[in-house]
Write a protein that holds these residues in place. Structure first.
Motif, PDB file in Angstrom:
ATOM      1  N   GLY A  67       0.813  -1.209   0.000  1.00  0.00           N
ATOM      2  CA  GLY A  67       0.000   0.000   0.000  1.00  0.00           C
ATOM      3  C   GLY A  67       0.846   1.258   0.000  1.00  0.00           C
ATOM      4  O   GLY A  67       0.547   2.237  -0.701  1.00  0.00           O
ATOM      5  N   ILE A  68       1.921   1.229   0.767  1.00  0.00           N
ATOM      6  CA  ILE A  68       2.841   2.374   0.819  1.00  0.00           C
ATOM      7  C   ILE A  68       3.495   2.586  -0.544  1.00  0.00           C
ATOM      8  O   ILE A  68       3.592   3.712  -1.034  1.00  0.00           O
ATOM      9  CB  ILE A  68       3.891   2.171   1.927  1.00  0.00           C
ATOM     10  CG1 ILE A  68       3.234   2.319   3.299  1.00  0.00           C
ATOM     11  CG2 ILE A  68       5.057   3.139   1.780  1.00  0.00           C
ATOM     12  CD1 ILE A  68       4.112   1.948   4.470  1.00  0.00           C
ATOM     13  N   VAL A  85      10.935   0.438   7.692  1.00  0.00           N
ATOM     14  CA  VAL A  85      10.766  -0.348   8.917  1.00  0.00           C
ATOM     15  C   VAL A  85      10.053  -1.655   8.590  1.00  0.00           C
ATOM     16  O   VAL A  85      10.457  -2.735   9.040  1.00  0.00           O
ATOM     17  CB  VAL A  85       9.985   0.461   9.984  1.00  0.00           C
ATOM     18  CG1 VAL A  85       9.576  -0.429  11.152  1.00  0.00           C
ATOM     19  CG2 VAL A  85      10.812   1.631  10.472  1.00  0.00           C
ATOM     20  N   LEU A  86       8.988  -1.566   7.784  1.00  0.00           N
ATOM     21  CA  LEU A  86       8.262  -2.773   7.389  1.00  0.00           C
ATOM     22  C   LEU A  86       9.156  -3.725   6.605  1.00  0.00           C
ATOM     23  O   LEU A  86       9.132  -4.937   6.817  1.00  0.00           O
ATOM     24  CB  LEU A  86       7.033  -2.398   6.557  1.00  0.00           C
ATOM     25  CG  LEU A  86       5.883  -1.743   7.313  1.00  0.00           C
ATOM     26  CD1 LEU A  86       4.890  -1.129   6.337  1.00  0.00           C
ATOM     27  CD2 LEU A  86       5.196  -2.754   8.209  1.00  0.00           C
ATOM     28  N   GLU A 128       6.602  15.854   2.903  1.00  0.00           N
ATOM     29  CA  GLU A 128       6.616  15.372   4.281  1.00  0.00           C
ATOM     30  C   GLU A 128       5.934  14.011   4.396  1.00  0.00           C
ATOM     31  O   GLU A 128       6.422  13.109   5.075  1.00  0.00           O
ATOM     32  CB  GLU A 128       5.928  16.376   5.218  1.00  0.00           C
ATOM     33  CG  GLU A 128       6.688  17.678   5.367  1.00  0.00           C
ATOM     34  CD  GLU A 128       6.453  18.663   4.220  1.00  0.00           C
ATOM     35  OE1 GLU A 128       5.501  18.481   3.417  1.00  0.00           O
ATOM     36  OE2 GLU A 128       7.249  19.609   4.106  1.00  0.00           O
ATOM     37  N   GLU A 129       4.780  13.876   3.711  1.00  0.00           N
ATOM     38  CA  GLU A 129       4.070  12.598   3.739  1.00  0.00           C
ATOM     39  C   GLU A 129       4.886  11.507   3.057  1.00  0.00           C
ATOM     40  O   GLU A 129       4.955  10.373   3.538  1.00  0.00           O
ATOM     41  CB  GLU A 129       2.704  12.728   3.056  1.00  0.00           C
ATOM     42  CG  GLU A 129       1.883  11.463   3.147  1.00  0.00           C
ATOM     43  CD  GLU A 129       0.538  11.572   2.432  1.00  0.00           C
ATOM     44  OE1 GLU A 129      -0.242  10.626   2.561  1.00  0.00           O
ATOM     45  OE2 GLU A 129       0.279  12.571   1.745  1.00  0.00           O
ATOM     46  N   ALA A 130       5.535  11.835   1.957  1.00  0.00           N
ATOM     47  CA  ALA A 130       6.356  10.859   1.243  1.00  0.00           C
ATOM     48  C   ALA A 130       7.515  10.389   2.115  1.00  0.00           C
ATOM     49  O   ALA A 130       7.832   9.198   2.127  1.00  0.00           O
ATOM     50  CB  ALA A 130       6.873  11.456  -0.062  1.00  0.00           C
ATOM     51  N   ILE A 131       8.117  11.296   2.844  1.00  0.00           N
ATOM     52  CA  ILE A 131       9.232  10.925   3.732  1.00  0.00           C
ATOM     53  C   ILE A 131       8.734   9.999   4.830  1.00  0.00           C
ATOM     54  O   ILE A 131       9.359   8.973   5.130  1.00  0.00           O
ATOM     55  CB  ILE A 131       9.915  12.181   4.320  1.00  0.00           C
ATOM     56  CG1 ILE A 131      10.671  12.914   3.217  1.00  0.00           C
ATOM     57  CG2 ILE A 131      10.852  11.811   5.463  1.00  0.00           C
ATOM     58  CD1 ILE A 131      11.185  14.278   3.620  1.00  0.00           C
ATOM     59  N   THR A 132       7.576  10.331   5.419  1.00  0.00           N
ATOM     60  CA  THR A 132       7.004   9.494   6.469  1.00  0.00           C
ATOM     61  C   THR A 132       6.659   8.106   5.932  1.00  0.00           C
ATOM     62  O   THR A 132       6.955   7.093   6.572  1.00  0.00           O
ATOM     63  CB  THR A 132       5.747  10.163   7.060  1.00  0.00           C
ATOM     64  OG1 THR A 132       6.127  11.434   7.608  1.00  0.00           O
ATOM     65  CG2 THR A 132       5.120   9.314   8.149  1.00  0.00           C
ATOM     66  N   LEU A 133       6.047   8.066   4.758  1.00  0.00           N
ATOM     67  CA  LEU A 133       5.709   6.783   4.139  1.00  0.00           C
ATOM     68  C   LEU A 133       6.967   5.972   3.843  1.00  0.00           C
ATOM     69  O   LEU A 133       6.999   4.757   4.076  1.00  0.00           O
ATOM     70  CB  LEU A 133       4.910   7.001   2.850  1.00  0.00           C
ATOM     71  CG  LEU A 133       3.475   7.474   3.017  1.00  0.00           C
ATOM     72  CD1 LEU A 133       2.903   7.905   1.665  1.00  0.00           C
ATOM     73  CD2 LEU A 133       2.624   6.388   3.644  1.00  0.00           C
TER      74      LEU A 133
END
Length: 76
Positions: A17-18, A41-42, A30-35
């Motif tokens: 999904g990411i 991590v996943l 910012e959202e792209a960096i968080t994703l």
């Protein structure tokens, strides 16, 4: 973030999904960096789970409880 108790399949589904969200290109920086960080991590968790599964598959437990590497007929 992903929990450590999350199954391999759940982690892979979330990771897919990411990847889809990032490929769409609609996310802010910012959202792209968080994703991306969550995806890393996943990915690490999935890799660790696969390594653990591989170790379980290549070890044979004998009747006396001792462990030995699994060998095929072609291995010495």
């Amino acid at each position: 973030m992903a929990t450590k108790k999350q199954s391999f399949e759940q982690s892979m589904t979330e990771l897919e999904g990411i990847v889809q969200k990032l490929e769409q290109g609609d996310a802010s920086l910012e959202e792209a960096i968080t994703l991306y960080q969550k995806g890393m991590v996943l990915s690490k968790n999935c890799h660790e789970q696969l390594e653990k599964a591989e170790q379980q598959l290549v070890t044979v437990v004998n009747e006396d409880g001792s462990e030995q590497p699994f060998k095929t007929d072609g291995e010495k």
